[in-house]
Write a protein that holds these residues in place. Sequence first.
Motif, mmCIF file in Angstrom:
data_model
loop_
_atom_site.group_PDB
_atom_site.id
_atom_site.type_symbol
_atom_site.label_atom_id
_atom_site.label_comp_id
_atom_site.label_asym_id
_atom_site.label_seq_id
_atom_site.Cartn_x
_atom_site.Cartn_y
_atom_site.Cartn_z
ATOM 1 N N GLU A 193 36.706 50.289 40.605
ATOM 2 C CA GLU A 193 36.110 49.272 41.486
ATOM 3 C C GLU A 193 34.803 48.694 40.951
ATOM 4 O OE1 GLU A 193 35.610 51.390 45.143
ATOM 5 O OE2 GLU A 193 37.738 51.263 45.654
ATOM 6 N N LYS A 194 34.229 49.299 39.938
ATOM 7 C CA LYS A 194 32.878 48.965 39.499
ATOM 8 C C LYS A 194 32.714 47.602 38.830
ATOM 9 C CE LYS A 194 30.441 52.670 40.482
ATOM 10 N NZ LYS A 194 29.349 52.545 41.424
ATOM 11 N N MET A 195 33.811 46.981 38.365
ATOM 12 C CA MET A 195 33.650 45.745 37.600
ATOM 13 C C MET A 195 34.802 44.786 37.884
ATOM 14 S SD MET A 195 32.927 45.418 33.504
ATOM 15 C CE MET A 195 31.394 46.317 33.630
ATOM 16 N N THR A 196 34.454 43.539 38.196
ATOM 17 C CA THR A 196 35.461 42.501 38.426
ATOM 18 C C THR A 196 35.861 41.866 37.091
ATOM 19 O OG1 THR A 196 33.860 40.711 38.642
ATOM 20 C CG2 THR A 196 34.406 41.950 40.662
ATOM 21 N N LEU B 189 41.488 48.626 41.485
ATOM 22 C CA LEU B 189 41.023 47.601 40.551
ATOM 23 C C LEU B 189 40.867 46.262 41.272
ATOM 24 C CD1 LEU B 189 40.471 47.699 37.492
ATOM 25 C CD2 LEU B 189 42.753 46.781 37.141
ATOM 26 N N PRO B 190 39.755 45.565 41.075
ATOM 27 C CA PRO B 190 39.605 44.244 41.679
ATOM 28 C C PRO B 190 40.717 43.297 41.197
ATOM 29 C CG PRO B 190 37.491 45.043 40.877
ATOM 30 C CD PRO B 190 38.546 45.983 40.354
ATOM 31 N N PRO B 191 41.031 42.287 41.990
ATOM 32 C CA PRO B 191 42.112 41.376 41.612
ATOM 33 C C PRO B 191 41.794 40.584 40.343
ATOM 34 C CG PRO B 191 41.026 40.631 43.629
ATOM 35 C CD PRO B 191 40.430 41.952 43.266
ATOM 36 N N GLY B 192 42.858 40.155 39.668
ATOM 37 C CA GLY B 192 42.705 39.273 38.520
ATOM 38 C C GLY B 192 43.113 39.886 37.199
ATOM 39 N N PHE B 193 43.177 41.204 37.119
ATOM 40 C CA PHE B 193 43.643 41.854 35.896
ATOM 41 C C PHE B 193 45.168 41.845 35.903
ATOM 42 C CE2 PHE B 193 39.434 43.768 36.552
ATOM 43 C CZ PHE B 193 38.879 43.603 35.297
ATOM 44 N N GLU B 194 45.771 41.880 34.713
ATOM 45 C CA GLU B 194 47.222 41.958 34.622
ATOM 46 C C GLU B 194 47.621 43.246 33.917
ATOM 47 O OE1 GLU B 194 48.652 38.598 32.378
ATOM 48 O OE2 GLU B 194 47.856 39.356 30.492
ATOM 49 N N VAL B 195 48.826 43.696 34.217
ATOM 50 C CA VAL B 195 49.382 44.900 33.596
ATOM 51 C C VAL B 195 49.997 44.508 32.255
ATOM 52 C CG1 VAL B 195 51.176 46.659 33.798
ATOM 53 C CG2 VAL B 195 49.829 46.009 35.802
ATOM 54 N N THR C 252 47.300 58.711 38.348
ATOM 55 C CA THR C 252 46.138 58.031 37.760
ATOM 56 C C THR C 252 46.384 56.527 37.733
ATOM 57 O OG1 THR C 252 45.568 59.961 36.434
ATOM 58 C CG2 THR C 252 44.700 57.836 35.683
ATOM 59 N N TRP C 253 47.563 56.133 37.301
ATOM 60 C CA TRP C 253 47.921 54.714 37.247
ATOM 61 C C TRP C 253 47.825 54.078 38.640
ATOM 62 C CZ3 TRP C 253 48.684 51.177 33.557
ATOM 63 C CH2 TRP C 253 49.202 49.948 33.962
ATOM 64 N N GLU C 254 48.448 54.709 39.613
ATOM 65 C CA GLU C 254 48.449 54.175 40.978
ATOM 66 C C GLU C 254 47.042 54.096 41.548
ATOM 67 O OE1 GLU C 254 51.185 56.749 43.022
ATOM 68 O OE2 GLU C 254 52.885 56.003 41.837
ATOM 69 N N THR C 255 46.230 55.100 41.270
ATOM 70 C CA THR C 255 44.852 55.113 41.763
ATOM 71 C C THR C 255 44.068 53.939 41.187
ATOM 72 O OG1 THR C 255 44.855 57.518 42.017
ATOM 73 C CG2 THR C 255 42.702 56.445 41.811
ATOM 74 N N ILE C 256 44.134 53.762 39.888
ATOM 75 C CA ILE C 256 43.388 52.678 39.249
ATOM 76 C C ILE C 256 43.932 51.329 39.687
ATOM 77 C CG2 ILE C 256 42.891 51.594 37.012
ATOM 78 C CD1 ILE C 256 42.567 54.496 35.918
ATOM 79 N N GLU C 257 45.243 51.186 39.721
ATOM 80 C CA GLU C 257 45.848 49.910 40.124
ATOM 81 C C GLU C 257 45.452 49.540 41.552
ATOM 82 O OE1 GLU C 257 50.122 47.862 39.456
ATOM 83 O OE2 GLU C 257 50.171 49.813 40.450
#
Length: 148
Positions: free
Chosen positions: A128-131, A29-35, A21-26
């Motif tokens: 992918e739905k939100m930047t 996910l659009p760029p710019g978010f941090e872990v 699940t983590w790998e799929t979302i990561e």
Amino acid sequence: MTFDEYAEAVDDKWKDAFLKTWETIETHLPPGFEVAVSHGMPGFQVPLEKYPEGYHVDHEPLPFIGIAAQKRHLAVYHMGMYREPEIYDWFTSEYPKHMTTKLNMGKSCIRFTNPKKVPYDLLGELAEKMTVDEWIELYESRRTGPDA
């Protein structure tokens, strides 16, 4: 706590599903978010460098998606879905196309009680739905809008 420490502590029953699940979302996910690990779970957030106002009165980074392996379920918390009814409606209508199990969710929390029945493709599409910029704009509009 770091992501690696959290992942290491996940019960064996949930470990593979949690990591996938983590790998799929990561990956989606659009760029710019941090872990970060926040509120007791790893997830993705808006860095303070991008949104210095931060979340709530503590001005901590604005959370977006959290993933938690609980004793009885795997939970995905998607704050954008909580704030944006169109994404919530999209997810609830798409879920039956991917899974035969009943959807178990609240306003932002999707719970999976069987580690072998997680719709990874659907979670990827959701990610992918939100930047970052769209999430900040939505958060700001709801925080300062008429319903705030």
